[in-house]
Design an enzyme around this catalytic site. Structure first.
Site, PDB file in Angstrom:
ATOM      1  N   ASP A 129       0.874  -1.181   0.000  1.00  0.00           N
ATOM      2  CA  ASP A 129       0.000   0.000   0.000  1.00  0.00           C
ATOM      3  C   ASP A 129       0.910   1.229   0.000  1.00  0.00           C
ATOM      4  O   ASP A 129       2.145   1.102   0.068  1.00  0.00           O
ATOM      5  CB  ASP A 129      -0.909  -0.027   1.237  1.00  0.00           C
ATOM      6  CG  ASP A 129      -2.185   0.778   1.046  1.00  0.00           C
ATOM      7  OD1 ASP A 129      -2.323   1.464   0.011  1.00  0.00           O
ATOM      8  OD2 ASP A 129      -3.055   0.725   1.934  1.00  0.00           O
ATOM      9  N   GLU A 189       0.106   4.405   1.887  1.00  0.00           N
ATOM     10  CA  GLU A 189      -0.001   5.350   3.008  1.00  0.00           C
ATOM     11  C   GLU A 189       0.967   5.051   4.142  1.00  0.00           C
ATOM     12  O   GLU A 189       1.244   5.927   4.962  1.00  0.00           O
ATOM     13  CB  GLU A 189      -1.442   5.379   3.539  1.00  0.00           C
ATOM     14  CG  GLU A 189      -2.445   6.025   2.585  1.00  0.00           C
ATOM     15  CD  GLU A 189      -3.117   5.045   1.660  1.00  0.00           C
ATOM     16  OE1 GLU A 189      -2.703   3.859   1.641  1.00  0.00           O
ATOM     17  OE2 GLU A 189      -4.062   5.453   0.949  1.00  0.00           O
ATOM     18  N   HIS A 239      -2.612  -0.168  -3.809  1.00  0.00           N
ATOM     19  CA  HIS A 239      -3.186   1.151  -3.531  1.00  0.00           C
ATOM     20  C   HIS A 239      -4.010   1.613  -4.724  1.00  0.00           C
ATOM     21  O   HIS A 239      -3.623   1.384  -5.878  1.00  0.00           O
ATOM     22  CB  HIS A 239      -2.052   2.155  -3.263  1.00  0.00           C
ATOM     23  CG  HIS A 239      -2.523   3.566  -3.081  1.00  0.00           C
ATOM     24  ND1 HIS A 239      -3.318   3.943  -2.019  1.00  0.00           N
ATOM     25  CD2 HIS A 239      -2.309   4.686  -3.810  1.00  0.00           C
ATOM     26  CE1 HIS A 239      -3.564   5.243  -2.113  1.00  0.00           C
ATOM     27  NE2 HIS A 239      -2.978   5.716  -3.187  1.00  0.00           N
ATOM     28  N   HIS A 278      -1.159   0.922   6.708  1.00  0.00           N
ATOM     29  CA  HIS A 278      -1.530   1.990   7.650  1.00  0.00           C
ATOM     30  C   HIS A 278      -2.510   1.456   8.681  1.00  0.00           C
ATOM     31  O   HIS A 278      -3.127   0.405   8.479  1.00  0.00           O
ATOM     32  CB  HIS A 278      -2.154   3.157   6.886  1.00  0.00           C
ATOM     33  CG  HIS A 278      -3.250   2.698   5.967  1.00  0.00           C
ATOM     34  ND1 HIS A 278      -4.539   2.496   6.404  1.00  0.00           N
ATOM     35  CD2 HIS A 278      -3.230   2.333   4.660  1.00  0.00           C
ATOM     36  CE1 HIS A 278      -5.266   2.050   5.392  1.00  0.00           C
ATOM     37  NE2 HIS A 278      -4.491   1.932   4.324  1.00  0.00           N
ATOM     38  N   HIS A 286      -7.586   4.932   7.099  1.00  0.00           N
ATOM     39  CA  HIS A 286      -8.868   4.656   6.456  1.00  0.00           C
ATOM     40  C   HIS A 286      -8.998   3.138   6.370  1.00  0.00           C
ATOM     41  O   HIS A 286      -8.059   2.414   6.704  1.00  0.00           O
ATOM     42  CB  HIS A 286      -8.930   5.267   5.041  1.00  0.00           C
ATOM     43  CG  HIS A 286      -7.899   4.693   4.122  1.00  0.00           C
ATOM     44  ND1 HIS A 286      -6.594   5.103   4.120  1.00  0.00           N
ATOM     45  CD2 HIS A 286      -7.970   3.693   3.201  1.00  0.00           C
ATOM     46  CE1 HIS A 286      -5.913   4.408   3.229  1.00  0.00           C
ATOM     47  NE2 HIS A 286      -6.723   3.532   2.663  1.00  0.00           N
ATOM     48  N   GLU A 295      -7.117  -2.536   7.346  1.00  0.00           N
ATOM     49  CA  GLU A 295      -6.582  -3.236   6.180  1.00  0.00           C
ATOM     50  C   GLU A 295      -5.529  -4.281   6.553  1.00  0.00           C
ATOM     51  O   GLU A 295      -5.371  -5.289   5.856  1.00  0.00           O
ATOM     52  CB  GLU A 295      -6.033  -2.224   5.171  1.00  0.00           C
ATOM     53  CG  GLU A 295      -7.159  -1.398   4.556  1.00  0.00           C
ATOM     54  CD  GLU A 295      -6.680  -0.342   3.584  1.00  0.00           C
ATOM     55  OE1 GLU A 295      -5.544  -0.427   3.086  1.00  0.00           O
ATOM     56  OE2 GLU A 295      -7.454   0.608   3.327  1.00  0.00           O
TER      57      GLU A 295
HETATM   58 ZN   LIG Z   1      -4.945   1.530   2.345  1.00  0.00          ZN
END
Ligand SMILES: [Zn+2]
Length: 274
Positions: free
Chosen positions: A8, A10, A60, A104, A116, A134
């Site tokens: 990902d 972030e 992502h 994240h 998120h 996640e």
């Molecule tokens: Zn993510």
């Protein structure tokens, strides 16, 4: 030894705001390079730790972030979307271990970068009573297909979330978050060195890799940021409305729960923001 890497953006070091993580952000082109370099550090660590095959999932946005020609040529790249298992597509074919790179913390975490869960309209996801983001979703899919998670990289809160959910994991902190959009960051070269060493070390600790098994059965509870989201997801057979912003879905197993979650994540982007 086959290693699967889900990457990902972030939780990559020095990425702290949407100007970097959004595809139309003014720093996004640069962010792609930084992300590719951190994933390369994990790939190198995996091969030097004994991996014979590495598959990387670009996880992502729509899966067009990693720069293919800059990626370690020994790795295969899963890119683009949509795909059935989203961030974990490809895990179905069976792997010895999973790395979650650039991940994240879950939505709602205090002072953690770019938090998120799939999109900004999901406030909370609970699976059999346990709140996950996640990291937990990807670990759960890996566990369903028999693969343990060996390494997670991200900010200090992502690393803490991973350690609590997956005891014994190798966790590499690449930044200390100051708020949702700020962090104290080491130089990118230092983060890459830490990831390389963490990846290599993780593969020497085979017995310590935790298999994250949820259910069967699996009760999925999702809380959204708006009641209009629930109006939309109640179209799905099997959903039960709990209150203004929450639904429950009784799934046979984690895979079915993920499919329901992923369908809802897409559906709620189609309603007005009320
Ligand atoms: Zn993510």
């Amino acid at each position: 030894m086959k290693i699967y890497i889900s990457a990902d953006i972030e939780g990559i070091g020095t990425i702290v705001r949407q100007e970097q993580s959004s595809t139309d952000g003014r720093e996004y082109r640069w962010a792609r390079k930084i992300m590719t370099a951190e994933v390369n550090a994990a790939i190198r660590g995996a091969f030097d730790g004994g991996a014979t095959e590495v598959v990387v999932s670009d996880s992502h946005n729509v899966g067009l972030n990693l720069i293919p020609e800059e990626l370690d040529p020994r790795a295969f790249l899963i890119m683009g979307s949509p795909r059935p298992l989203s961030m974990m597509e490809g895990i179905q074919s069976g792997f010895d271990a999973v790395f979650l790179v650039g991940y994240h913390a879950k939505a709602g975490t205090a002072d953690s970068d770019l938090i998120h869960i799939f999109n900004r309209r999901i406030a909370e996801v609970r699976v059999n009573g346990i709140g996950i983001g996640e990291i937990g979703i990807s670990a759960g899919l890996a566990g369903y297909f028999g693969a343990p998670v060996a390494l997670v990289t991200g900010d200090d809160h992502a690393v803490a979330e991973a350690a609590a959910l997956l005891p014994g994991i190798e966790a590499v902190e690449v930044k200390k978050a100051i708020g949702a959009y700020a962090a104290r960051c080491p130089h990118p070269e230092k983060s890459r060195a830490l990831i390389y060493a963490g990846a290599k070390r993780a593969l020497t600790r085979r017995g310590a890799w935790p298999l994250f098994k949820m259910g069967p059965p699996v009760e999925l509870v999702m809380r959204f940021t708006t009641s209009s989201a629930v109006d939309r997801v109640m179209r799905m057979p099997g959903n039960e409305r709990l209150d203004g912003v929450s639904v429950r879905f009784a799934a046979r197993d984690f895979l079915e729960a993920f499919k329901a979650f992923n369908t809802m994540a897409d559906l709620i982007e189609l309603v007005a923001y009320i």
